[in-house]
Write a protein that holds these residues in place. Sequence first.
Motif, short mmCIF file in Angstrom:
data_model
loop_
_atom_site.label_atom_id
_atom_site.label_comp_id
_atom_site.label_asym_id
_atom_site.label_seq_id
_atom_site.Cartn_x
_atom_site.Cartn_y
_atom_site.Cartn_z
N UNK A 64 -24.51 29.49 -41.63
CA UNK A 64 -25.46 30.60 -41.56
C UNK A 64 -25.85 31.17 -42.91
N UNK A 65 -24.89 31.27 -43.81
CA UNK A 65 -25.17 31.87 -45.10
C UNK A 65 -25.58 30.88 -46.16
N UNK A 66 -25.75 29.63 -45.80
CA UNK A 66 -26.07 28.60 -46.76
C UNK A 66 -24.81 27.99 -47.36
N UNK A 67 -24.97 27.26 -48.44
CA UNK A 67 -23.86 26.58 -49.09
C UNK A 67 -23.89 26.88 -50.59
N UNK A 68 -22.80 27.43 -51.11
CA UNK A 68 -22.69 27.75 -52.53
C UNK A 68 -21.89 26.67 -53.23
N UNK A 69 -22.21 26.43 -54.50
CA UNK A 69 -21.50 25.40 -55.27
C UNK A 69 -20.10 25.88 -55.65
N UNK A 70 -19.94 27.18 -55.96
CA UNK A 70 -18.62 27.73 -56.26
C UNK A 70 -18.58 29.17 -55.78
N UNK A 71 -17.39 29.73 -55.70
CA UNK A 71 -17.22 31.09 -55.20
C UNK A 71 -17.71 32.14 -56.19
N UNK A 72 -17.92 31.77 -57.43
CA UNK A 72 -18.30 32.74 -58.45
C UNK A 72 -19.81 32.89 -58.63
N UNK A 73 -20.63 32.11 -57.94
CA UNK A 73 -22.08 32.21 -58.12
C UNK A 73 -22.63 33.46 -57.44
N UNK A 74 -23.69 34.01 -58.01
CA UNK A 74 -24.35 35.20 -57.48
C UNK A 74 -25.77 34.84 -57.06
N UNK A 75 -26.24 35.47 -56.00
CA UNK A 75 -27.57 35.22 -55.48
C UNK A 75 -28.61 35.91 -56.35
N UNK A 76 -29.63 35.17 -56.76
CA UNK A 76 -30.73 35.72 -57.56
C UNK A 76 -31.83 36.29 -56.68
N UNK A 77 -31.94 35.78 -55.48
CA UNK A 77 -33.10 36.06 -54.65
C UNK A 77 -33.12 37.38 -53.91
N UNK A 78 -32.15 38.23 -54.02
CA UNK A 78 -32.15 39.50 -53.31
C UNK A 78 -30.99 39.61 -52.34
N UNK A 79 -31.12 40.53 -51.39
CA UNK A 79 -30.05 40.80 -50.45
C UNK A 79 -29.92 39.68 -49.41
N UNK A 80 -28.70 39.30 -49.15
CA UNK A 80 -28.43 38.30 -48.10
C UNK A 80 -27.61 38.95 -47.00
#
Length: 89
Positions: A45-61
């Motif tokens: 549901x939330x997509x797939x991140x490459x690592x736990x430390x990445x931050x979303x650039x696109x706004x609120x999720x």
Amino acid sequence: MKKYLSVGIPFALLVGFTLGSAGETEAATKIITFKNCTELNKVYKGGVARSASVKNKGGKTYYKPFVSQALYDANKKSDRDKDLIACER
């Protein structure tokens, strides 16, 4: 000699179990290349991140992304904003 064995064997077992379980989490994740974000979001549901430390650039999720480097690499084409999170919602 006996003292070293009584300390060394439990330590070796601990290291073996730790290393064995670290690979199981990534191995338990089936690496699938999805056609598009709609298909990926049905499973993650939330997509797939490459690592736990990445931050979303696109706004609120609304959902937290699933973290898997191999799964992200397989679906890298779906990361339009190049923030290392594919199909975030």
